[in-house]
Write a protein that holds these residues in place. Structure first.
Motif, PDB file in Angstrom:
ATOM      1  N   VAL A 138      -4.480 -94.298  27.939  1.00  0.00           N
ATOM      2  CA  VAL A 138      -5.095 -93.003  27.683  1.00  0.00           C
ATOM      3  C   VAL A 138      -6.566 -93.230  27.364  1.00  0.00           C
ATOM      4  N   THR A 181      -9.697 -91.870  25.486  1.00  0.00           N
ATOM      5  CA  THR A 181     -10.024 -90.963  24.391  1.00  0.00           C
ATOM      6  C   THR A 181     -11.534 -90.929  24.205  1.00  0.00           C
ATOM      7  N   THR A 216     -14.719 -88.811  22.024  1.00  0.00           N
ATOM      8  CA  THR A 216     -15.056 -87.911  20.931  1.00  0.00           C
ATOM      9  C   THR A 216     -16.486 -87.439  21.105  1.00  0.00           C
ATOM     10  N   TYR A 251      -6.942 -81.687  23.901  1.00  0.00           N
ATOM     11  CA  TYR A 251      -8.200 -81.485  23.182  1.00  0.00           C
ATOM     12  C   TYR A 251      -7.897 -81.082  21.748  1.00  0.00           C
ATOM     13  N   VAL A 263     -12.204 -83.985  20.309  1.00  0.00           N
ATOM     14  CA  VAL A 263     -11.564 -85.224  20.732  1.00  0.00           C
ATOM     15  C   VAL A 263     -10.749 -84.894  21.976  1.00  0.00           C
ATOM     16  N   SER A 264     -11.061 -85.574  23.080  1.00  0.00           N
ATOM     17  CA  SER A 264     -10.375 -85.354  24.359  1.00  0.00           C
ATOM     18  C   SER A 264      -9.562 -86.593  24.697  1.00  0.00           C
ATOM     19  N   LYS A 265      -8.318 -86.391  25.105  1.00  0.00           N
ATOM     20  CA  LYS A 265      -7.453 -87.503  25.501  1.00  0.00           C
ATOM     21  C   LYS A 265      -6.971 -87.255  26.922  1.00  0.00           C
ATOM     22  N   HIS A 313      -4.770 -88.315  29.981  1.00  0.00           N
ATOM     23  CA  HIS A 313      -3.529 -89.017  30.280  1.00  0.00           C
ATOM     24  C   HIS A 313      -3.410 -89.138  31.803  1.00  0.00           C
TER      25      HIS A 313
END
Length: 160
Positions: free
Chosen positions: A3, A5, A7, A101, A118-120, A122
């Motif tokens: 993932v 991530t 910020t 998010y 914060v974006s993750k 996948h």
């Protein structure tokens, strides 16, 4: 694949509650009015705005993405936090399973606010995420935020 991530932090001279109301609570109405060249419409497909709500954002003609669907995961009007997941989109989700998010708005000493996102990302199995493409998308999102900020500064009684 792991993932990715990211910020992002941003500041504004506008108090956090007004930014939250405009950018999160009334985005369905405000975004298409402020930025018709970018966002054609926002419609609620399921839910009442709280967790579990599904919204479809349709982008304006000429955008490389026609639409996306978001699911609200958490919404706290007191703490000024909002979490959602991008669960569907035409071109975008060929490589990505989902993007989650987490947004938070806090007051700053000068009377404005600090926003944190914060974006993750996948990815689908076997796919590598291109960070440059992600950064280009984040620049577009920041342009939307700056448009809302300019509107709030020009209209100090709106969302007060």
């Amino acid at each position: 694949m792991a993932v990715l991530t990211l910020t992002d932090e941003f500041t504004s001279p506008v108090v956090p509650k007004r930014v939250f109301k405009a950018l999160i609570l009334d985005a369905d109405n405000l975004m298409p009015k402020l930025m018709p060249q970018a966002i054609k419409s926002v419609e609620t497909l399921e839910g009442n705005g709280g967790p579990g709500t599904i919204k479809k954002i349709t982008f304006a003609e000429g955008s490389h993405i026609k639409y996306v669907k978001h699911r609200t995961d958490a919404l706290d009007e007191e703490k000024l936090t909002y979490s959602y997941t991008l669960i569907e989109g035409d071109d975008l989700l060929d490589k990505i399973e989902s993007i989650s998010y987490e947004m938070k708005f806090e007051p700053t000493p000068g009377g404005g606010c600090k926003g944190t996102n914060v974006s993750k990302y996948h990815p689908k199995p076997g796919v590598q995420i291109n960070e440059e493409e992600v950064k280009a998308g984040k620049e577009k999102a920041m342009a939307i935020y700056k448009g809302v900020e300019a509107y709030l500064l020009a209209n100090p009684n709106v969302y007060a």
